[in-house]
Design a protein around this motif. Structure first.
Motif, PDB file in Angstrom:
ATOM      1  N   VAL A  59       0.855  -1.185   0.000  1.00  0.00           N
ATOM      2  CA  VAL A  59       0.000   0.000   0.000  1.00  0.00           C
ATOM      3  C   VAL A  59       0.889   1.232   0.000  1.00  0.00           C
ATOM      4  N   THR A  60       0.678   2.132  -0.959  1.00  0.00           N
ATOM      5  CA  THR A  60       1.540   3.294  -1.152  1.00  0.00           C
ATOM      6  C   THR A  60       1.184   4.441  -0.212  1.00  0.00           C
ATOM      7  N   GLY A  61       1.972   5.495  -0.337  1.00  0.00           N
ATOM      8  CA  GLY A  61       1.661   6.755   0.319  1.00  0.00           C
ATOM      9  C   GLY A  61       0.580   7.521  -0.426  1.00  0.00           C
ATOM     10  N   SER A  62       0.123   8.607   0.200  1.00  0.00           N
ATOM     11  CA  SER A  62      -0.952   9.409  -0.364  1.00  0.00           C
ATOM     12  C   SER A  62      -0.964  10.770   0.320  1.00  0.00           C
ATOM     13  N   ARG A  63      -1.483  11.756  -0.378  1.00  0.00           N
ATOM     14  CA  ARG A  63      -1.665  13.060   0.264  1.00  0.00           C
ATOM     15  C   ARG A  63      -2.942  13.085   1.105  1.00  0.00           C
ATOM     16  N   HIS A  64      -3.751  12.051   1.021  1.00  0.00           N
ATOM     17  CA  HIS A  64      -4.991  11.982   1.791  1.00  0.00           C
ATOM     18  C   HIS A  64      -4.727  11.479   3.211  1.00  0.00           C
ATOM     19  N   GLY A  65      -5.674  11.743   4.109  1.00  0.00           N
ATOM     20  CA  GLY A  65      -5.609  11.230   5.466  1.00  0.00           C
ATOM     21  C   GLY A  65      -6.413   9.953   5.585  1.00  0.00           C
ATOM     22  N   GLU A  68      -9.958  10.507   6.675  1.00  0.00           N
ATOM     23  CA  GLU A  68     -10.833  11.350   5.855  1.00  0.00           C
ATOM     24  C   GLU A  68     -11.965  10.541   5.238  1.00  0.00           C
ATOM     25  N   ASP A  69     -13.015  11.242   4.857  1.00  0.00           N
ATOM     26  CA  ASP A  69     -14.214  10.600   4.335  1.00  0.00           C
ATOM     27  C   ASP A  69     -14.135  10.506   2.812  1.00  0.00           C
ATOM     28  N   HIS A  70     -13.477   9.442   2.334  1.00  0.00           N
ATOM     29  CA  HIS A  70     -13.396   9.172   0.902  1.00  0.00           C
ATOM     30  C   HIS A  70     -14.069   7.830   0.621  1.00  0.00           C
ATOM     31  N   PRO A  71     -14.774   7.706  -0.485  1.00  0.00           N
ATOM     32  CA  PRO A  71     -15.532   6.471  -0.734  1.00  0.00           C
ATOM     33  C   PRO A  71     -14.663   5.225  -0.888  1.00  0.00           C
ATOM     34  N   TRP A  72     -13.382   5.401  -1.232  1.00  0.00           N
ATOM     35  CA  TRP A  72     -12.515   4.250  -1.453  1.00  0.00           C
ATOM     36  C   TRP A  72     -11.845   3.756  -0.172  1.00  0.00           C
ATOM     37  N   GLN A 102      -5.107   1.526  10.938  1.00  0.00           N
ATOM     38  CA  GLN A 102      -6.505   1.898  11.166  1.00  0.00           C
ATOM     39  C   GLN A 102      -7.443   0.737  10.833  1.00  0.00           C
ATOM     40  N   ALA A 103      -7.183   0.047   9.725  1.00  0.00           N
ATOM     41  CA  ALA A 103      -8.040  -1.066   9.308  1.00  0.00           C
ATOM     42  C   ALA A 103      -8.014  -2.204  10.313  1.00  0.00           C
ATOM     43  N   LEU A 104      -6.901  -2.332  11.033  1.00  0.00           N
ATOM     44  CA  LEU A 104      -6.734  -3.453  11.955  1.00  0.00           C
ATOM     45  C   LEU A 104      -7.016  -3.065  13.408  1.00  0.00           C
ATOM     46  N   GLY A 105      -7.547  -1.859  13.617  1.00  0.00           N
ATOM     47  CA  GLY A 105      -7.997  -1.487  14.947  1.00  0.00           C
ATOM     48  C   GLY A 105      -7.201  -0.411  15.641  1.00  0.00           C
ATOM     49  N   GLY A 106      -6.234   0.200  14.966  1.00  0.00           N
ATOM     50  CA  GLY A 106      -5.459   1.284  15.547  1.00  0.00           C
ATOM     51  C   GLY A 106      -6.082   2.641  15.264  1.00  0.00           C
ATOM     52  N   LYS A 107      -5.360   3.684  15.630  1.00  0.00           N
ATOM     53  CA  LYS A 107      -5.870   5.048  15.443  1.00  0.00           C
ATOM     54  C   LYS A 107      -4.823   5.909  14.746  1.00  0.00           C
ATOM     55  N   VAL A 108      -5.291   6.718  13.804  1.00  0.00           N
ATOM     56  CA  VAL A 108      -4.442   7.645  13.050  1.00  0.00           C
ATOM     57  C   VAL A 108      -4.971   9.052  13.270  1.00  0.00           C
ATOM     58  N   GLU A 109      -4.058   9.988  13.519  1.00  0.00           N
ATOM     59  CA  GLU A 109      -4.455  11.374  13.768  1.00  0.00           C
ATOM     60  C   GLU A 109      -3.470  12.334  13.123  1.00  0.00           C
ATOM     61  N   HIS A 135       5.365  13.590   6.165  1.00  0.00           N
ATOM     62  CA  HIS A 135       4.062  13.324   6.762  1.00  0.00           C
ATOM     63  C   HIS A 135       3.768  14.289   7.902  1.00  0.00           C
ATOM     64  N   GLN A 136       2.477  14.432   8.157  1.00  0.00           N
ATOM     65  CA  GLN A 136       1.990  15.123   9.342  1.00  0.00           C
ATOM     66  C   GLN A 136       1.150  14.178  10.203  1.00  0.00           C
ATOM     67  N   ASP A 137       0.452  13.253   9.568  1.00  0.00           N
ATOM     68  CA  ASP A 137      -0.336  12.260  10.297  1.00  0.00           C
ATOM     69  C   ASP A 137       0.571  11.178  10.879  1.00  0.00           C
ATOM     70  N   GLN A 138       0.090  10.554  11.969  1.00  0.00           N
ATOM     71  CA  GLN A 138       0.821   9.462  12.592  1.00  0.00           C
ATOM     72  C   GLN A 138      -0.153   8.432  13.154  1.00  0.00           C
ATOM     73  N   VAL A 139       0.350   7.209  13.315  1.00  0.00           N
ATOM     74  CA  VAL A 139      -0.369   6.185  14.068  1.00  0.00           C
ATOM     75  C   VAL A 139      -0.164   6.508  15.550  1.00  0.00           C
ATOM     76  N   THR A 140      -1.243   6.819  16.241  1.00  0.00           N
ATOM     77  CA  THR A 140      -1.142   7.229  17.656  1.00  0.00           C
ATOM     78  C   THR A 140      -1.595   6.144  18.622  1.00  0.00           C
ATOM     79  N   GLU A 141      -2.347   5.172  18.136  1.00  0.00           N
ATOM     80  CA  GLU A 141      -2.731   4.020  18.955  1.00  0.00           C
ATOM     81  C   GLU A 141      -2.515   2.762  18.138  1.00  0.00           C
TER      82      GLU A 141
END
Length: 226
Positions: A59-65, A68-72, A102-109, A135-141
């Motif tokens: 899974v690559t990088g992205s400018r999206h968070g 965020e609410d994206h349909p994909w 995030q998909a496996l139960g963690g948190k990203v902020e 990056h600015q976002d991180q896995v926090t949990e």
């Protein structure tokens, strides 16, 4: 061995013209290991038929968070869980690192400490890693079962391992100095604070340990991870 690249964003136009898009950068990083690659632009809603379509996944990088609410994003999270359940090897980088957590139960902020741009040093189980970040976002949990295998004072969860099947890293081993220079020219101004831009520019030619990351990814894909 066929590696499916789940593309979650596009490189800026000038980077695509001079260095190639994100899948090209990964193919270059992992060159010489007997891999073939197929890209699925999930950012455009185009997904593989299932986890058995390829032998391993990235899974690559992205400018999206990831939050965020994206349909994909929800189908991508479901596909990540399907890969895990199928026992296929999986690698995630930057956004990939975050969306897998995030998909496996963690948190990203969005990290209150701000941006990390350019060369960074991380403590790992084997010593030090030097990698380019953006990056600015991180896995926090952490998700259940995730183990921290690299960290820094700025980024506590800089790389995660989930048994021998999944490895994710916040930094960008596929980003050379030329890639960082391109991003500094196209995406930094007005977004990244000027002192960070100056610091990243000054460290552009710092050698990285990207090949060690490539070796780790290769070992995981081939079922030889330690």
């Amino acid at each position: 061995m066929k590696i499916g690249i789940l593309q979650t964003g596009y490189a800026p136009e000038d980077m695509r013209e001079t260095l190639g898009d994100y899948p090209t950068l990964f193919a270059r990083l992992l060159d010489g290991n007997g891999f073939t690659f197929e890209t699925y632009p999930v950012v455009d809603g185009i997904f593989p038929e299932g986890p058995d379509a390829c032998d391993g996944w990235l899974v690559t990088g992205s400018r999206h968070g990831a939050y965020e609410d994206h349909p994909w994003i929800p189908p991508l999270e479901a596909f990540i869980r399907a890969i895990r359940d199928a026992g296929k090897p999986l690698v995630g980088v930057c956004f990939g690192h975050q969306i897998i957590a995030q998909a496996l139960g963690g948190k990203v902020e969005k990290f209150p400490g701000g941006w990390s741009v350019g060369s960074n040093v991380y403590e790992t189980e084997d010593g030090l890693a030097i990698l380019n970040a953006w990056h600015q976002d991180q896995v926090t949990e952490l998700p259940p079962g995730a183990r921290v295998v690299a960290s820094s004072p700025f980024c506590a969860n800089a790389a995660l391992a989930y048994g021998d099947q999944i490895y994710t890293v916040q930094a960008h081993p596929e980003f050379t100095s030329a890639a960082i220079a391109s991003l500094l020219g196209s995406r930094a101004k007005g977004v990244v604070p000027d002192p960070l831009i100056a610091a990243a520019t000054a460290k552009l030619e710092t050698p990285t340990t990207a090949q060690a990351e490539a070796a780790r990814m290769t070992a995981l894909f081939k079922g030889k991870s330690q």
